[in-house]
Design a protein around this motif. Structure first.
Motif, PDB file in Angstrom:
ATOM      1  N   ARG A 293       0.640  -1.055  -0.104  1.00 48.46           N
ATOM      2  CA  ARG A 293      -0.392   0.058  -0.110  1.00 48.46           C
ATOM      3  C   ARG A 293       0.689   1.363   0.150  1.00 48.46           C
ATOM      4  N   SER A 294       2.170   1.234  -0.788  1.00 46.21           N
ATOM      5  CA  SER A 294       3.305   2.218  -0.945  1.00 46.21           C
ATOM      6  C   SER A 294       2.719   3.267  -2.064  1.00 46.21           C
ATOM      7  N   THR A 295       2.092   3.397  -3.111  1.00 45.46           N
ATOM      8  CA  THR A 295       1.691   4.622  -2.895  1.00 45.46           C
ATOM      9  C   THR A 295      -0.240   5.546  -3.201  1.00 45.46           C
ATOM     10  N   PHE A 296       0.390   5.886  -3.997  1.00 47.84           N
ATOM     11  CA  PHE A 296      -1.458   7.408  -3.131  1.00 47.84           C
ATOM     12  C   PHE A 296      -1.853   8.027  -4.566  1.00 47.84           C
ATOM     13  N   LYS A 297      -2.701   8.370  -4.788  1.00 46.80           N
ATOM     14  CA  LYS A 297      -3.642   8.761  -5.364  1.00 46.80           C
ATOM     15  C   LYS A 297      -2.133   9.604  -6.043  1.00 46.80           C
ATOM     16  N   TRP A 298      -1.512  10.568  -5.284  1.00 49.87           N
ATOM     17  CA  TRP A 298      -0.550  11.407  -6.887  1.00 49.87           C
ATOM     18  C   TRP A 298      -0.260  10.740  -7.756  1.00 49.87           C
ATOM     19  N   ASP A 299       0.005   9.892  -7.219  1.00 44.74           N
ATOM     20  CA  ASP A 299       1.483   8.682  -7.442  1.00 44.74           C
ATOM     21  C   ASP A 299       0.760   8.439  -9.260  1.00 44.74           C
ATOM     22  N   SER A 300      -0.796   7.369  -8.633  1.00 43.48           N
ATOM     23  CA  SER A 300      -1.222   7.158  -9.880  1.00 43.48           C
ATOM     24  C   SER A 300      -2.265   7.850 -10.617  1.00 43.48           C
ATOM     25  N   CYS A 301      -2.586   8.763 -10.722  1.00 45.95           N
ATOM     26  CA  CYS A 301      -4.009   9.399 -11.490  1.00 45.95           C
ATOM     27  C   CYS A 301      -3.205  10.127 -12.419  1.00 45.95           C
ATOM     28  N   ALA A 302      -2.312  10.580 -12.714  1.00 39.08           N
ATOM     29  CA  ALA A 302      -2.261  10.887 -14.209  1.00 39.08           C
ATOM     30  C   ALA A 302      -1.555  10.082 -15.245  1.00 39.08           C
ATOM     31  N   PRO A 303      -0.714   9.142 -15.143  1.00 41.33           N
ATOM     32  CA  PRO A 303      -0.415   7.656 -16.085  1.00 41.33           C
ATOM     33  C   PRO A 303      -1.839   7.189 -16.109  1.00 41.33           C
ATOM     34  N   HIS A 304      -2.880   6.690 -14.973  1.00 41.14           N
ATOM     35  CA  HIS A 304      -3.581   6.020 -15.159  1.00 41.14           C
ATOM     36  C   HIS A 304      -4.212   6.793 -16.188  1.00 41.14           C
ATOM     37  N   ALA A 305      -4.872   7.840 -16.795  1.00 43.94           N
ATOM     38  CA  ALA A 305      -5.199   9.028 -17.694  1.00 43.94           C
ATOM     39  C   ALA A 305      -5.039   8.020 -19.172  1.00 43.94           C
ATOM     40  N   LEU A 306      -3.346   8.071 -19.028  1.00 42.70           N
ATOM     41  CA  LEU A 306      -3.477   7.764 -20.677  1.00 42.70           C
ATOM     42  C   LEU A 306      -3.391   6.660 -20.680  1.00 42.70           C
ATOM     43  N   LEU A 307      -2.916   5.672 -19.613  1.00 47.03           N
ATOM     44  CA  LEU A 307      -3.170   3.877 -19.931  1.00 47.03           C
ATOM     45  C   LEU A 307      -5.021   3.935 -20.380  1.00 47.03           C
ATOM     46  N   ARG A 308      -5.743   4.457 -19.862  1.00 47.44           N
ATOM     47  CA  ARG A 308      -6.965   4.412 -20.109  1.00 47.44           C
ATOM     48  C   ARG A 308      -7.052   4.595 -21.013  1.00 47.44           C
ATOM     49  N   ALA A 309      -7.094   5.450 -21.896  1.00 51.46           N
ATOM     50  CA  ALA A 309      -6.825   6.540 -23.207  1.00 51.46           C
ATOM     51  C   ALA A 309      -6.418   4.664 -24.240  1.00 51.46           C
ATOM     52  N   LEU A 310      -4.872   4.878 -24.541  1.00 57.77           N
ATOM     53  CA  LEU A 310      -4.159   3.072 -24.587  1.00 57.77           C
ATOM     54  C   LEU A 310      -4.720   1.493 -24.350  1.00 57.77           C
ATOM     55  N   GLY A 311      -6.155   1.633 -23.407  1.00 56.77           N
ATOM     56  CA  GLY A 311      -6.699   0.748 -23.787  1.00 56.77           C
ATOM     57  C   GLY A 311      -6.815  -0.215 -22.405  1.00 56.77           C
ATOM     58  N   GLY A 312      -5.665   0.020 -21.523  1.00 56.25           N
ATOM     59  CA  GLY A 312      -5.719  -0.406 -20.461  1.00 56.25           C
ATOM     60  C   GLY A 312      -6.098   0.654 -19.236  1.00 56.25           C
ATOM     61  N   GLY A 313      -5.049  -0.226 -17.847  1.00 55.74           N
ATOM     62  CA  GLY A 313      -5.810   0.633 -16.587  1.00 55.74           C
ATOM     63  C   GLY A 313      -4.928   0.304 -15.368  1.00 55.74           C
ATOM     64  N   VAL A 314      -5.806   0.813 -14.542  1.00 57.18           N
ATOM     65  CA  VAL A 314      -4.751   0.731 -13.674  1.00 57.18           C
ATOM     66  C   VAL A 314      -6.058   0.252 -12.162  1.00 57.18           C
TER      67      VAL A 314
END
Length: 375
Positions: A293-314
């Motif tokens: 549980r060592s990551t936080f919302k600020w770590d993942s929010c931005a790259p998550h949006a890019l991955l969703r745009a490419l068909g993936g996700g978090v």
């Protein structure tokens, strides 16, 4: 919304420039790395300068976005608190003022009267970058800024930024550590659902001029909302087999399970949560798995949006292991709008179940099946 994206690209480049200036200008660089010498009279202050570099970037982004989109001002959050105590025991709230001189005066109170360092930092904060070209081809997004919130990670992988090893990046290969792992992350989410809809990633230390011209950066952006999926990075091609990037401190049971799934040559290690998700975005790895549980919302929010745009996700790893849908559904995807009310401080915004960042759902399914019953 295209205006918001242009603004985020511009402020991310301003942030990257502040990060570079802190390493390039001797008075700032000495403060940044001074604790390595071990003999500074005020340990607390030295420790604080690292956080100050983060905070001035965070507050600069908050200031610039809030000025252009005042309806978002109360929904711009970051990793750092902007309150400091200087060497005299005075409490100082760091903000970006309207002029370079006013900002420098404020920063000098945090920096125990070091006006040279304060002026250098203030000039970097107020300096506008060159215009960043953005080809959106008439991108329109059916949402108002008043419906959005922002997460900022001003310098992700701070330890790599401080250590400052200048590793050479090889095209098409993941590099496990070094300055290039330090990223500026700005993620945008829907306040109503927590769904990440826009992300900007700036890599301040992407390329160093061989002729002594210093570092230049690289930026990535993505938008994902409904049927709109646009990303500056090309959709990653499927490689041979399944490759996974991990933290070197990952649990042995996870390493063993994924070694059985992927083979030992397909497990890789890198620093920084943001950089590891960027590796998935770039196609340098197929997935990033984290059981802690060592990551936080600020770590993942931005790259998550890019991955969703490419068909993936978090997704939340813990929820995915309990899911009957192969780990991928709306209930397992990470969201960004609700804290854990029972927790305090940063823990309120932790990704408590671990995470898996993935390129496609079939790979996610393989990973969750390999880990079921192991955690």
């Amino acid at each position: 919304m295209a205006d918001l994206l242009r603004l985020l690209l511009r402020v991310a480049e301003k942030a990257a420039n502040v990060a570079r200036v802190c390493r390039q200008e001797a008075p700032l660089f000495e403060l940044l790395v001074q604790e390595k010498t071990g003999d500074d009279k005020n340990k607390k202050f030295v420790q604080d300068f690292k956080t100050l570099a983060d905070v001035v970037i965070q507050e600069m982004i908050r200031h610039d976005v809030g000025a252009q989109f005042p309806e978002m001002a109360d929904f711009i959050q970051g990793e750092e608190s902007n309150k400091f105590e200087n060497g005299l025991g005075e409490s100082v709230t760091v903000t970006v003022c309207s002029t370079v001189e006013e900002t420098a005066t404020l920063l000098a109170t945090v920096l125990d009267g070091d006006h040279t360092a304060a002026s250098l930092l203030a000039r970097a904060i107020h300096q506008d970058p060159e215009t960043i070209e953005l080809s959106t081809d008439g991108l329109t997004i059916p949402v108002s800024p008043a419906e959005l919130g922002i997460w900022i990670d001003p310098i992700d992988a701070t330890s790599q930024y401080i250590e400052g090893r200048e590793e050479a990046l090889t095209e098409g290969h993941l590099s496990p550590s070094g300055l290039h792992c330090a990223l500026v992350l700005i993620g945008v989410y829907l306040r109503s659902t927590g769904e990440p809809v826009m992300g900007v990633i700036n890599q301040p230390f992407n390329h160093k001029s061989p002729t002594g011209g210093g570092w230049s950066g690289k930026h990535y952006w993505g938008v994902s909302l409904g049927n709109i999926n646009v990303c500056s990075a090309p959709r990653p091609k499927d490689g041979q087999g399944l490759s996974v990037v991990l933290s070197s401190s990952e649990k042995p049971v996870v390493k063993e399970a994924l070694t059985s799934l992927c083979g030992p040559d397909k497990l890789m290690y890198a620093s920084g949560a943001g950089y590891k998700i960027l590796c998935v975005i770039q196609g340098l790895a197929d997935a990033y798995v984290l059981s802690e549980r060592s990551t936080f919302k600020w770590d993942s929010c931005a790259p998550h949006a890019l991955l969703r745009a490419l068909g993936g996700g978090v997704v939340d790893l813990s929820k995915s292991l309990q899911s009957s849908c192969g780990g991928c559904d709306c209930k397992t995807e990470l969201t960004y709008h609700q804290p854990y009310a029972e927790c305090k401080g940063a823990e309120r915004w932790a990704n408590r179940g671990g995470l898996v960042a993935y390129k496609n759902s079939s790979q996610l399914h393989s990973i969750t099946e390999a880990l079921k019953g192991k955690l």
